[in-house]
Motif scaffolding. Structure first.
Motif, PDB file in Angstrom:
ATOM      1  N   GLU A  61       4.808   3.218   5.673  1.00 27.11           N
ATOM      2  CA  GLU A  61       4.010   2.476   4.557  1.00 27.11           C
ATOM      3  C   GLU A  61       2.721   2.526   4.768  1.00 27.11           C
ATOM      4  O   GLU A  61       1.975   2.221   5.803  1.00 27.11           O
ATOM      5  CB  GLU A  61       4.635   0.986   4.697  1.00 27.11           C
ATOM      6  N   GLY A  62       2.058   2.996   3.846  1.00 25.53           N
ATOM      7  CA  GLY A  62       0.470   3.015   3.883  1.00 25.53           C
ATOM      8  C   GLY A  62      -0.261   4.064   4.441  1.00 25.53           C
ATOM      9  O   GLY A  62      -1.503   4.254   4.200  1.00 25.53           O
ATOM     10  N   GLU A  63       0.523   5.075   5.031  1.00 21.73           N
ATOM     11  CA  GLU A  63      -0.021   6.178   5.849  1.00 21.73           C
ATOM     12  C   GLU A  63      -0.203   7.532   4.783  1.00 21.73           C
ATOM     13  O   GLU A  63      -0.008   7.515   3.781  1.00 21.73           O
ATOM     14  CB  GLU A  63       0.978   6.683   6.841  1.00 21.73           C
ATOM     15  N   HIS A  64      -1.497   8.068   5.279  1.00 19.95           N
ATOM     16  CA  HIS A  64      -1.891   9.385   4.567  1.00 19.95           C
ATOM     17  C   HIS A  64      -1.713  10.443   5.497  1.00 19.95           C
ATOM     18  O   HIS A  64      -2.392  10.518   6.419  1.00 19.95           O
ATOM     19  CB  HIS A  64      -3.139   9.082   4.153  1.00 19.95           C
ATOM     20  N   VAL A  65      -0.708  11.133   5.102  1.00 19.82           N
ATOM     21  CA  VAL A  65      -0.411  12.365   5.989  1.00 19.82           C
ATOM     22  C   VAL A  65      -0.978  13.744   5.535  1.00 19.82           C
ATOM     23  O   VAL A  65      -0.950  13.873   4.130  1.00 19.82           O
ATOM     24  CB  VAL A  65       1.070  12.716   6.366  1.00 19.82           C
ATOM     25  N   THR A  66      -1.768  14.583   6.331  1.00 22.41           N
ATOM     26  CA  THR A  66      -2.408  15.832   5.578  1.00 22.41           C
ATOM     27  C   THR A  66      -1.769  17.031   6.413  1.00 22.41           C
ATOM     28  O   THR A  66      -1.839  16.993   7.780  1.00 22.41           O
ATOM     29  CB  THR A  66      -3.863  15.719   5.567  1.00 22.41           C
ATOM     30  N   TYR A  67      -1.497  17.953   5.746  1.00 27.07           N
ATOM     31  CA  TYR A  67      -1.189  19.189   6.494  1.00 27.07           C
ATOM     32  C   TYR A  67      -2.244  20.420   5.655  1.00 27.07           C
ATOM     33  O   TYR A  67      -2.396  20.360   4.497  1.00 27.07           O
ATOM     34  CB  TYR A  67       0.439  19.744   5.996  1.00 27.07           C
ATOM     35  N   ASN A  68      -2.342  21.206   6.429  1.00 31.49           N
ATOM     36  CA  ASN A  68      -3.325  22.379   6.127  1.00 31.49           C
ATOM     37  C   ASN A  68      -2.274  23.681   6.284  1.00 31.49           C
ATOM     38  O   ASN A  68      -1.924  23.866   7.448  1.00 31.49           O
ATOM     39  CB  ASN A  68      -4.468  22.518   7.078  1.00 31.49           C
ATOM     40  N   VAL A  69      -2.279  24.405   5.221  1.00 30.03           N
ATOM     41  CA  VAL A  69      -1.351  25.606   5.116  1.00 30.03           C
ATOM     42  C   VAL A  69      -2.301  26.939   5.296  1.00 30.03           C
ATOM     43  O   VAL A  69      -3.473  26.840   4.482  1.00 30.03           O
ATOM     44  CB  VAL A  69      -0.504  25.718   4.167  1.00 30.03           C
ATOM     45  N   ILE A  70      -2.252  27.937   6.069  1.00 30.41           N
ATOM     46  CA  ILE A  70      -2.900  28.850   6.313  1.00 30.41           C
ATOM     47  C   ILE A  70      -2.134  30.199   6.101  1.00 30.41           C
ATOM     48  O   ILE A  70      -1.115  30.314   6.903  1.00 30.41           O
ATOM     49  CB  ILE A  70      -3.728  28.990   7.676  1.00 30.41           C
ATOM     50  N   MET A  76       0.900  -1.344   0.098  1.00 24.65           N
ATOM     51  CA  MET A  76      -0.057  -0.032   0.046  1.00 24.65           C
ATOM     52  C   MET A  76       0.988   1.169  -0.039  1.00 24.65           C
ATOM     53  O   MET A  76       1.982   1.329   0.788  1.00 24.65           O
ATOM     54  CB  MET A  76      -0.857   0.083   1.288  1.00 24.65           C
ATOM     55  N   GLU A  77       0.541   2.105  -0.984  1.00 24.11           N
ATOM     56  CA  GLU A  77       1.506   3.608  -0.788  1.00 24.11           C
ATOM     57  C   GLU A  77       1.104   4.506   0.152  1.00 24.11           C
ATOM     58  O   GLU A  77       0.061   4.511   0.723  1.00 24.11           O
ATOM     59  CB  GLU A  77       1.514   3.949  -2.352  1.00 24.11           C
ATOM     60  N   SER A  78       2.011   5.244   0.454  1.00 23.88           N
ATOM     61  CA  SER A  78       2.041   6.274   1.487  1.00 23.88           C
ATOM     62  C   SER A  78       1.487   7.596   0.618  1.00 23.88           C
ATOM     63  O   SER A  78       2.244   7.778  -0.557  1.00 23.88           O
ATOM     64  CB  SER A  78       3.246   6.730   2.009  1.00 23.88           C
ATOM     65  N   ARG A  79       0.716   8.335   1.344  1.00 23.89           N
ATOM     66  CA  ARG A  79       0.376   9.583   0.484  1.00 23.89           C
ATOM     67  C   ARG A  79       0.323  10.998   1.260  1.00 23.89           C
ATOM     68  O   ARG A  79       0.084  10.783   2.657  1.00 23.89           O
ATOM     69  CB  ARG A  79      -0.987   9.696  -0.036  1.00 23.89           C
ATOM     70  N   LEU A  80       0.845  11.947   0.791  1.00 23.08           N
ATOM     71  CA  LEU A  80       1.026  13.390   1.435  1.00 23.08           C
ATOM     72  C   LEU A  80      -0.183  14.320   0.543  1.00 23.08           C
ATOM     73  O   LEU A  80       0.010  14.516  -0.638  1.00 23.08           O
ATOM     74  CB  LEU A  80       2.280  14.090   1.120  1.00 23.08           C
ATOM     75  N   PHE A 117      -5.720  29.706  -2.665  1.00 20.00           N
ATOM     76  CA  PHE A 117      -6.628  29.409  -1.617  1.00 20.00           C
ATOM     77  C   PHE A 117      -7.796  28.592  -2.275  1.00 20.00           C
ATOM     78  O   PHE A 117      -8.085  28.671  -3.319  1.00 20.00           O
ATOM     79  CB  PHE A 117      -7.333  30.965  -1.128  1.00 20.00           C
ATOM     80  N   GLY A 118      -8.336  27.585  -1.622  1.00 21.15           N
ATOM     81  CA  GLY A 118      -9.069  26.505  -1.967  1.00 21.15           C
ATOM     82  C   GLY A 118      -8.766  25.325  -2.588  1.00 21.15           C
ATOM     83  O   GLY A 118      -9.471  24.634  -3.045  1.00 21.15           O
ATOM     84  N   GLN A 119      -7.465  25.494  -2.798  1.00 19.14           N
ATOM     85  CA  GLN A 119      -6.821  24.057  -3.371  1.00 19.14           C
ATOM     86  C   GLN A 119      -6.370  23.294  -2.590  1.00 19.14           C
ATOM     87  O   GLN A 119      -5.835  23.457  -1.503  1.00 19.14           O
ATOM     88  CB  GLN A 119      -5.646  24.752  -4.559  1.00 19.14           C
ATOM     89  N   SER A 120      -5.967  21.891  -3.085  1.00 14.92           N
ATOM     90  CA  SER A 120      -5.402  20.999  -2.378  1.00 14.92           C
ATOM     91  C   SER A 120      -4.484  19.865  -3.349  1.00 14.92           C
ATOM     92  O   SER A 120      -5.168  19.944  -4.541  1.00 14.92           O
ATOM     93  CB  SER A 120      -6.300  20.320  -1.469  1.00 14.92           C
ATOM     94  N   VAL A 121      -3.578  19.274  -2.946  1.00 11.92           N
ATOM     95  CA  VAL A 121      -2.947  18.387  -3.748  1.00 11.92           C
ATOM     96  C   VAL A 121      -2.739  17.236  -2.856  1.00 11.92           C
ATOM     97  O   VAL A 121      -2.118  17.370  -1.769  1.00 11.92           O
ATOM     98  CB  VAL A 121      -1.682  19.169  -4.201  1.00 11.92           C
ATOM     99  N   THR A 122      -2.604  16.045  -3.823  1.00 10.95           N
ATOM    100  CA  THR A 122      -2.013  14.711  -3.023  1.00 10.95           C
ATOM    101  C   THR A 122      -1.067  14.144  -4.035  1.00 10.95           C
ATOM    102  O   THR A 122      -1.365  13.925  -5.134  1.00 10.95           O
ATOM    103  CB  THR A 122      -3.256  13.843  -2.850  1.00 10.95           C
ATOM    104  N   HIS A 123      -0.107  13.436  -3.488  1.00  9.45           N
ATOM    105  CA  HIS A 123       0.971  12.930  -4.241  1.00  9.45           C
ATOM    106  C   HIS A 123       1.368  11.460  -3.373  1.00  9.45           C
ATOM    107  O   HIS A 123       1.651  11.680  -1.966  1.00  9.45           O
ATOM    108  CB  HIS A 123       2.201  13.691  -4.514  1.00  9.45           C
ATOM    109  N   PRO A 124       1.670  10.412  -4.156  1.00 11.01           N
ATOM    110  CA  PRO A 124       2.207   9.403  -3.450  1.00 11.01           C
ATOM    111  C   PRO A 124       3.739   9.657  -3.169  1.00 11.01           C
ATOM    112  O   PRO A 124       4.300  10.665  -3.904  1.00 11.01           O
ATOM    113  CB  PRO A 124       2.128   8.268  -4.365  1.00 11.01           C
TER     114      PRO A 124
END
Length: 113
Positions: free
Chosen positions: A66-75, A1-5, A34-41
């Motif tokens: 491995e397999g984790e999905h990490v999310t950051y919110n930038v303000i 399973m791939e990891s994603r950011l 503003f209003g955008q997001s992006v996800t990459h493996p």
């Protein structure tokens, strides 16, 4: 399973101005408005995210497994005198707040019962 950011820029506290340039481990990752997001493996391991709104730069170190999905919110937030400077000079300081979202709040993920 791939990891994603995932990096999002959707907070109502954001001033909705200026782009935020993001680099992962020194390489271009995304430019968010503003209003955008992006996800990459990404590969599991230790990483460095660099955020730059062309006024302020911030760096975040993180580890992903491995397999984790990490999310950051930038303000992109205004400073105390930002709006006065914008009126007088046409530009003013805007500061970055970086929040790592808890796993249970990450978009698009469900917990299995």
């Amino acid at each position: 399973m791939e990891s994603r950011l995932t990096v999002t820029r959707t907070s109502p506290a954001d001033v909705k101005q200026r782009q935020v340039i993001i680099k992962l481990d020194g390489e271009p990752f995304s430019v968010l408005l503003f209003g955008q997001s992006v996800t990459h493996p990404i590969d599991p391991g230790d990483h460095q995210l660099r955020f730059d709104n062309t006024w302020v730069k911030k760096t975040v170190q993180f580890r992903i497994v491995e397999g984790e999905h990490v999310t950051y919110n930038v303000i992109n937030k205004p400073g105390r005198f930002t709006w006065w400077m914008v009126l007088a000079l046409g530009a003013g300081p805007m500061y970055l707040t970086i929040e790592r979202m808890p796993a249970e709040l990450q978009p698009g993920e469900r917990q299995s019962a």
